[in-house]
Design an enzyme around this catalytic site. Structure first.
Site, PDB file in Angstrom:
ATOM      1  N   GLU A 164      -1.257  -1.407  -4.644  1.00  0.00           N
ATOM      2  CA  GLU A 164      -2.452  -0.585  -4.794  1.00  0.00           C
ATOM      3  C   GLU A 164      -2.125   0.592  -5.702  1.00  0.00           C
ATOM      4  OE1 GLU A 164      -4.930   2.253  -1.872  1.00  0.00           O
ATOM      5  OE2 GLU A 164      -4.973   0.130  -1.295  1.00  0.00           O
ATOM      6  N   ASP A 184       0.879  -1.166   0.000  1.00  0.00           N
ATOM      7  CA  ASP A 184       0.000   0.000   0.000  1.00  0.00           C
ATOM      8  C   ASP A 184       0.918   1.218   0.000  1.00  0.00           C
ATOM      9  OD1 ASP A 184      -2.189   1.777   0.341  1.00  0.00           O
ATOM     10  OD2 ASP A 184      -1.914   1.741   2.517  1.00  0.00           O
ATOM     11  N   ASP A 231      -2.301   0.756   7.399  1.00  0.00           N
ATOM     12  CA  ASP A 231      -1.558   0.670   6.135  1.00  0.00           C
ATOM     13  C   ASP A 231      -0.995  -0.740   5.950  1.00  0.00           C
ATOM     14  OD1 ASP A 231      -1.215   3.807   5.418  1.00  0.00           O
ATOM     15  OD2 ASP A 231      -1.033   3.468   7.572  1.00  0.00           O
TER      16      ASP A 231
END
Length: 188
Positions: A74, A14, A149
């Site tokens: 992502e 991420d 996260d």
């Protein structure tokens, strides 16, 4: 003759410019298992370029520790602040470059697709995603990270696991040559 079960390691990331999350899944056959999740804390670096160097070093270190077969990352969402988007794109690019330098194939997933894959709801909160991952991967509540996260990185890896064996519409690159071949207009 019995075929050995194929094992695959998936690193999920991420991207972030303050906190970058990651998760590592081991997949044996059709069974995923979390083997690590954590964050790369970038808050102590005041200079954006130092953050980028630290991201590169840490992602390479994670790659060397877990030897992933694939990277799921992502994709940046479109925000209103152009400068923030530029910095986030750089952070993502540096993480991708680290993986490409080790010839690790990369697949990007939109945040909505990751949330949908994990919870069935593209508008799910970070907490809902983390809770669902905890249930599906059977890790203790005490192992839930402080920073979501980390679970977002794990969610990218789990989303990729769910897509294995299915056609994927997102671009994936197996190395620099593959990236250049698929994107000649982006190379000068």
């Amino acid at each position: 003759m019995i075929q050995p079960v194929k094992e695959k390691i998936i690193l999920g990331i991420d991207p972030g410019t303050t906190i970058m999350g990651y998760g590592v899944l081991r997949v044996c056959g059709t069974r995923p298992e979390m083997i690590a999740m954590g964050i790369i804390d970038l808050r102590k670096f005041g200079n954006h370029y130092l953050k980028l160097r630290h991201i590169h070093e840490r992602v390479l270190s994670i790659i060397e520790s877990y030897l992933p077969d694939e990277l799921a990352i992502e994709a940046p969402f479109f925000g209103k602040n152009v400068q923030s988007m530029l910095k986030l794109g750089r952070a993502q690019g540096v993480a991708m470059a680290a993986a490409l330098s080790r010839d690790i194939p990369i697949t990007e997933y939109a945040p909505l697709k990751i949330k949908m894959a994990i919870t069935g709801n593209g508008q799910a909160s970070k907490e809902q995603v983390a809770d669902m991952l905890q249930r599906m991967l059977h890790f203790a509540k005490e192992d839930m990270p402080v920073f979501m996260d980390a679970t977002d990185g794990l969610a990218a890896a789990y989303c990729h696991f769910l897509q294995m064996g299915r056609p994927v519409m997102e671009k994936g690159y197996s190395g620099w040559k593959d990236f250049i071949a698929k994107n000649p207009e982006r190379v000068k």
